[in-house]
Enzyme design. Structure first.
Site, PDB file in Angstrom:
ATOM      1  N   GLU A 171       0.840  -1.206   0.000  1.00 34.62           N
ATOM      2  CA  GLU A 171       0.000   0.000   0.000  1.00 34.62           C
ATOM      3  C   GLU A 171       0.869   1.248   0.000  1.00 34.62           C
ATOM      4  OE1 GLU A 171      -2.253   3.368   1.985  1.00 34.62           O
ATOM      5  OE2 GLU A 171      -0.363   2.401   2.497  1.00 34.62           O
ATOM      6  N   GLU A 172       1.946   1.193   0.767  1.00 33.16           N
ATOM      7  CA  GLU A 172       2.828   2.354   0.877  1.00 33.16           C
ATOM      8  C   GLU A 172       3.600   2.620  -0.412  1.00 33.16           C
ATOM      9  OE1 GLU A 172       2.479   4.285   3.189  1.00 33.16           O
ATOM     10  OE2 GLU A 172       2.048   3.273   5.089  1.00 33.16           O
TER      11      GLU A 172
ATOM     12  N   HIS B 101       4.863   7.736   9.383  1.00 36.79           N
ATOM     13  CA  HIS B 101       5.925   7.362   8.454  1.00 36.79           C
ATOM     14  C   HIS B 101       7.319   7.575   9.057  1.00 36.79           C
ATOM     15  CE1 HIS B 101       3.556   7.329   4.389  1.00 36.79           C
ATOM     16  NE2 HIS B 101       3.048   6.504   5.299  1.00 36.79           N
TER      17      HIS B 101
ATOM     18  N   ASP C 117      -7.494   2.094   7.923  1.00 34.77           N
ATOM     19  CA  ASP C 117      -6.098   2.498   7.795  1.00 34.77           C
ATOM     20  C   ASP C 117      -5.797   3.542   8.873  1.00 34.77           C
ATOM     21  OD1 ASP C 117      -3.568   3.149   6.968  1.00 34.77           O
ATOM     22  OD2 ASP C 117      -4.107   3.614   4.904  1.00 34.77           O
TER      23      ASP C 117
END
Length: 508
Positions: free
Chosen positions: A320-321, A448, A349
């Site tokens: 996904e990233e 992140h 998410d």
């Protein structure tokens, strides 16, 4: 349009009868069958935390991350499949390849004229994933920057009318994808693209272009971008943008598991991405979503045949990233007939942001922002709103902005819904009043980043959200209408949830 009825019948008029799934567990009468348990009561935050701790340990022993194509992700897949087998489900590991991208050396971003200044990586700007390599020093053209708000900067070809070829395009984030902005800039002759964050977002623009580009594309913060717009309008602004990147192909996997009972032509797909970014272990993003689904999958069989009239298909998406690669591959691999059997998609998410708010996806497009989701999405939104209202828990609107794995589903006309608790955006004063926390600060300060560990999760927020996920999923699993019949989700009156009748577990 996907068709799905809520319960055994339509709800009309002002008086709404609660279907059996909404009634509280009660002591059975003599000779009566025991009451069926509620899924929200079966799923506990203790179970979810145990899965989060396992994902943290996997990252710690595999380079500090669980990124797609790396050892930490492979071990995460093994962990999920092992737990699913223990729960009596049969996991399918779907392999796929995806384009990977990395920076070979640090990027440079500097103002060369009329005055000189250097900007800091990670603090002032980042390189967008799939940016190409290049070392460009050139004049800057601001592209259709709005006086306030998001605007549509760089979204239409007409935005580049009069654009001088060879100059650097300065564009604000908003409305359309980064790919559209970068592609239109390239077509206009830009030598590099600078896409700065939109108002209200703190920090640089973390994003992906989803496919490799042949020129530099970077993402400064809104503050840096706004200052550059002012300088560009005065004239004489020159920037240097230098990037050094590489790209190629890697492999990853999705994990899919489906209940054994229920209608195969009316499937509820519930998903969460399993991978992290390379920078950290990704325990809030998105261990919280992945662990919540794993805890639910471990308990859903206890609902029995009467509680699973429709099949529930669990999905843990890979890469996904890297640009929604796993969910896109999955949806693309389905035939038209297989897609028609999917009633809707639920996506989760980030469910425990430490300074978070409870954002329900804006399925009815009431905010007028983001993407308008397919018909039926509004009813899913109402289910979450009414559930949390029954628990006296506040909610906020979260727009469909294409940043998570619902994207490939709504692009094919499949209704979607879900919850998120916020990423790098800033909490508003109104949200701080409603949810607590600090206004003007990021929902997740470790988004992140290396510090996205178990301590970065608000377990109380996660606990309430997990109950909502389980409750709405159970309700949708019990609906009886076919995909190709009935009145459609958006035409159905969803039942009213009453907290005192739902049982004491809802008040914890």
């Amino acid at each position: 349009m996907r068709k799905l009825l809520i319960g055994r019948r339509l709800f009309v008029g002002t008086a709404v009868a609660l279907p059996a799934v909404l009634l509280p567990a009660a002591l059975p009468m003599a000779g009566a069958a025991p009451a069926r348990p509620h899924l929200a009561a079966l799923v506990t935050v203790k179970d979810i935390r145990r899965h989060l701790a396992a994902l943290q340990e996997i990252a710690d022993y595999n380079g500090g991350n669980r990124a797609a194509g790396r050892a930490g992700y492979t071990m995460s897949v093994r962990y999920v499949t092992g737990r699913l087998r223990k729960a009596g489900l049969v996991p399918l590991v779907q392999k796929f390849t995806f384009p990977y991208w990395r920076e070979r050396s640090h990027a440079v971003f500097a103002r060369m004229a009329p005055s000189k200044a250097s900007y800091k990586r990670e603090t002032d700007f980042v390189t967008l994933a799939f940016s190409g390599s290049g070392d460009v020093t050139a004049p800057v053209t601001a592209v259709d920057i709005p006086a306030k708000g998001e605007g549509t900067s760089g979204c239409q070809a007409g935005d580049f009318r009069g654009f001088k070829r060879g100059s650097i395009a300065l564009i604000q984030r908003g409305t359309c994808s980064f790919v559209v902005k970068a592609t239109r800039a390239r077509a206009a002759g830009a030598s590099a693209v600078v896409i700065f964050n939109k108002p209200g977002e703190k920090g640089p623009l973390h994003g992906t272009l989803s496919k490799p580009y042949a020129f530099p594309v970077i993402g400064p913060s809104h503050k840096v971008g706004a200052d550059l717009v002012k300088a560009a309008r005065k004239g004489g602004l020159r920037l240097r943008v230098k990037t050094d990147t590489a790209h190629g192909k890697r492999s990853s996997e999705n994990v899919i598991a489906e209940t054994r009972v229920g209608r195969a032509d009316n499937v509820v797909v519930v998903g969460a991405h399993l991978d992290s970014v390379p920078a950290g272990p990704g325990i809030n993003d998105n261990g919280t979503g992945a662990a919540t689904l794993l805890a639910i999958a471990g308990q859903i069989g206890k609902l029995g045949r009467s509680g699973l009239r429709n099949r529930v298909r669990f999905a843990w998406w890979g890469a996904e990233e890297e640009g929604l690669q796993g969910s896109e591959h999955y949806v693309r691999s389905l035939s038209a007939a297989q897609r028609r059997r999917i009633a809707l998609n639920l996506n989760f998410d980030m469910l425990g942001s430490p300074n978070g708010r409870r954002g329900v996806y804006d399925g009815d497009h009431s905010t007028g922002t983001g993407t308008r989701a397919p018909a039926g999405s509004g009813a899913i939104e109402r289910m979450f709103h009414q559930y949390f209202k029954s628990r006296r828990l506040p909610v906020a609107e979260s727009q469909f902005d294409g940043r998570s794995d619902y994207g490939p589903f709504i692009e094919r006309g499949i209704p979607a819904g879900g919850i998120d608790t916020g990423a790098e955006g800033l909490k508003t004063a109104a949200e701080a009043k409603a949810f607590g926390g600090r206004a003007g600060k990021e929902y997740d300060p470790c988004y992140h980043a290396k510090c996205d560990r178990l301590k970065n999760v608000d377990l109380k927020l996660l606990d309430g959200n997990a109950d909502g996920v389980a409750y709405v999923l159970e309700h949708l699993a019990r609906t009886t209408a076919a995909v190709n019949g009935g009145s459609g989700l958006d035409r159905v009156r969803v039942p009213t949830y009453e907290p005192l009748r739902l049982g004491p577990y809802l008040l914890r």
